[in-house]
Design a protein around this motif. Structure first.
Motif, short mmCIF file in Angstrom:
data_model
loop_
_atom_site.label_atom_id
_atom_site.label_comp_id
_atom_site.label_asym_id
_atom_site.label_seq_id
_atom_site.Cartn_x
_atom_site.Cartn_y
_atom_site.Cartn_z
N GLY A 41 -28.96 50.85 19.97
CA GLY A 41 -27.89 51.79 19.72
C GLY A 41 -26.53 51.12 19.77
O GLY A 41 -26.40 49.95 20.13
N PRO A 42 -25.47 51.88 19.44
CA PRO A 42 -24.12 51.29 19.38
C PRO A 42 -23.63 50.73 20.70
O PRO A 42 -22.93 49.72 20.72
N LEU A 43 -23.99 51.35 21.83
CA LEU A 43 -23.52 50.85 23.12
C LEU A 43 -24.17 49.51 23.46
O LEU A 43 -23.52 48.59 23.96
N LEU A 44 -25.48 49.39 23.18
CA LEU A 44 -26.16 48.12 23.43
C LEU A 44 -25.65 47.03 22.51
O LEU A 44 -25.48 45.87 22.91
N ARG A 45 -25.36 47.39 21.26
CA ARG A 45 -24.83 46.39 20.33
C ARG A 45 -23.45 45.94 20.77
O ARG A 45 -23.12 44.75 20.72
N ALA A 46 -22.63 46.88 21.23
CA ALA A 46 -21.29 46.52 21.71
C ALA A 46 -21.38 45.60 22.93
O ALA A 46 -20.61 44.65 23.07
N GLU A 47 -22.36 45.88 23.81
CA GLU A 47 -22.54 45.02 24.97
C GLU A 47 -23.00 43.63 24.56
O GLU A 47 -22.58 42.62 25.16
N ALA A 48 -23.81 43.54 23.52
CA ALA A 48 -24.24 42.22 23.03
C ALA A 48 -23.07 41.43 22.50
O ALA A 48 -22.96 40.21 22.74
N VAL A 49 -22.16 42.09 21.78
CA VAL A 49 -20.96 41.42 21.27
C VAL A 49 -20.13 40.88 22.43
O VAL A 49 -19.68 39.72 22.42
N ARG A 50 -19.90 41.73 23.44
CA ARG A 50 -19.10 41.30 24.59
C ARG A 50 -19.76 40.15 25.33
O ARG A 50 -19.10 39.20 25.77
N LEU A 51 -21.09 40.22 25.49
CA LEU A 51 -21.81 39.17 26.20
C LEU A 51 -21.69 37.84 25.47
O LEU A 51 -21.31 36.81 26.08
N LEU A 52 -22.02 37.81 24.20
CA LEU A 52 -21.94 36.56 23.45
C LEU A 52 -20.52 36.00 23.43
O LEU A 52 -20.31 34.79 23.62
N SER A 53 -19.54 36.87 23.22
CA SER A 53 -18.15 36.41 23.16
C SER A 53 -17.68 35.88 24.50
O SER A 53 -17.03 34.83 24.58
N ALA A 54 -18.01 36.60 25.59
CA ALA A 54 -17.58 36.17 26.92
C ALA A 54 -18.21 34.85 27.30
O ALA A 54 -17.54 33.95 27.85
N VAL A 55 -19.49 34.68 27.00
CA VAL A 55 -20.15 33.41 27.34
C VAL A 55 -19.61 32.29 26.47
O VAL A 55 -19.43 31.15 26.93
N TYR A 56 -19.31 32.59 25.21
CA TYR A 56 -18.69 31.57 24.35
C TYR A 56 -17.38 31.09 24.97
O TYR A 56 -17.12 29.87 25.03
N LEU A 57 -16.56 32.01 25.42
CA LEU A 57 -15.24 31.67 25.96
C LEU A 57 -15.32 30.82 27.22
O LEU A 57 -14.39 30.07 27.52
N THR A 58 -16.42 30.94 27.96
CA THR A 58 -16.56 30.16 29.19
C THR A 58 -17.45 28.93 29.00
O THR A 58 -17.68 28.19 29.96
N THR A 59 -17.92 28.72 27.77
CA THR A 59 -18.80 27.57 27.48
C THR A 59 -18.13 26.54 26.58
O THR A 59 -18.19 25.35 26.84
N PHE A 60 -17.49 27.02 25.52
CA PHE A 60 -16.94 26.12 24.51
C PHE A 60 -15.41 26.03 24.65
O PHE A 60 -14.77 26.98 25.12
N PRO A 61 -14.82 24.92 24.24
CA PRO A 61 -13.38 24.73 24.45
C PRO A 61 -12.53 25.63 23.55
O PRO A 61 -12.80 25.79 22.36
N VAL A 62 -11.49 26.21 24.15
CA VAL A 62 -10.52 27.03 23.43
C VAL A 62 -9.14 26.75 24.01
O VAL A 62 -9.01 26.33 25.16
N LEU A 63 -8.12 26.98 23.21
CA LEU A 63 -6.75 26.99 23.72
C LEU A 63 -6.45 28.42 24.14
O LEU A 63 -6.70 29.37 23.39
#
Length: 332
Positions: free
Chosen positions: A192-214
């Motif tokens: 459902g939309p809530l689970l999909r939204a949580e998946a987006v937040r999870l992938l994005s949050a882990v990306y931000l703490t794993t890969f280099p960003v300014l």
């Protein structure tokens, strides 16, 4: 042998900014045009060249696309070099077998089996691989931007990075596995939309703490950029192949031309139009590397396609930047 394909399509235009039901696609084929048509529709337009036995080519791919993020896997049995169109999404490539390398601007990242490469949104990129099996995760620029404000409280600029492996990407592997198995697995039913939204937040949050960003909105010793300059650079990176100038860049940056020029000089030591020229030189360089003079590609045509009307000035600027002539690059 070296074979060039005529496949060329615009980058995907059906990205759903608010997400939606997951769309699954699969393809198994031995036809190169069909395979790269699929890759163009799924990821980004590109023009490829191949080496190897075309008659023995095999391609297998599967993708689950939610609109804000996608997870995919592909097996490609030919050596491939390609130049992509600009992208409005970041890509994380996991090398499951073989190797993968990508150039964007002046930077290059590569990885072998078990390694990761992170490619940020932006202008054209030059990717290459031998026969390879790759896992691919895509996240839209807008989804990552929203997550950055939630997680870090500031905008971010993703960077090209690789190879990344080991403990540094353990959490990333776990997040991708969770989203794939728990939310995208057809056996688990439609998320459902809530689970999909949580998946987006999870992938994005882990990306931000794993890969280099300014990170940040103001200039500082760690290289962060003010918002107007960051917006201007992102616009130029994505639209350098189009007819743009200082006025269009300033409009995209949401500031005045004079203020933008002052910001570029203060933070980057250059001007917006000089930065545009450098990005176009990078784009022409990648196009020359991927071109095939035996198929009629010329330095003049590539130069014009990147906004350089005067061939002599282009050749001089190119030689100053890359230490060789455009013709030498074309013939490599």
């Amino acid at each position: 042998m070296d074979v060039r394909s005529d496949v060329r399509m615009d980058m995907r235009s059906d990205v759903r900014s608010d997400g939606g039901p997951v769309t699954r696609t699969e393809l198994v084929t031995g036809d190169l045009d069909e395979a790269h048509g699929y890759l163009c529709r799924t990821y980004v337009g590109h023009r490829p060249r191949f080496s190897g036995d075309r008659a023995a080519f095999r391609f297998r791919a599967a993708t689950a696309d939610e609109g804000r993020f996608s997870l995919g896997r592909m097996t490609h049995t030919l050596g491939t070099r390609l130049v992509t169109e600009p992208r409005d999404f970041l890509v994380v490539v996991c090398v499951l077998d073989g190797a993968y390398a990508v150039e964007a601007g002046r930077d290059e990242a590569r990885a072998v089996r078990g390694g990761f490469v992170a490619l940020p949104p932006g202008g054209p990129a030059h990717a290459r691989w031998p026969a390879a099996e790759l896992g691919v995760v895509g996240i839209t620029r807008s989804a990552l931007a929203r997550a950055a404000l939630e997680v870090l409280g500031a905008p971010v600029t993703p960077l090209l990075a690789g190879p990344l492996s080991g403990e540094r990407v353990r959490r990333w592997r776990g997040a991708v596995r969770f989203v794939s198995h728990e939310l995208l697995d057809e056996a688990s039913g439609a998320a459902g939309p809530l689970l999909r939204a949580e998946a987006v937040r999870l992938l994005s949050a882990v990306y931000l703490t794993t890969f280099p960003v300014l990170v940040g909105d103001r200039p500082g010793p760690n290289g962060t950029l003010p918002a107007a300059v960051r917006r201007a650079r992102a616009f130029v990176d994505e639209h350098a192949h189009r007819d743009i100038g200082l006025t269009e860049i300033a409009e995209a940056a949401r500031t005045s031309p004079r203020a933008l020029q002052d910001g570029f000089r203060r933070v980057l030591g250059t001007t917006p139009t000089a930065y545009l020229r450098e990005v176009r030189l990078d784009g022409a360089h990648l196009a020359l590397r991927a071109a095939d003079p035996t198929s009629g590609d010329t330095v003049a045509a590539i130069a014009r396609s990147w906004g350089f009307a005067h061939l002599g000035r282009f050749a001089a600027a190119y030689r100053d930047r890359f230490g060789r002539t455009p013709r030498e690059t074309l013939r490599e």
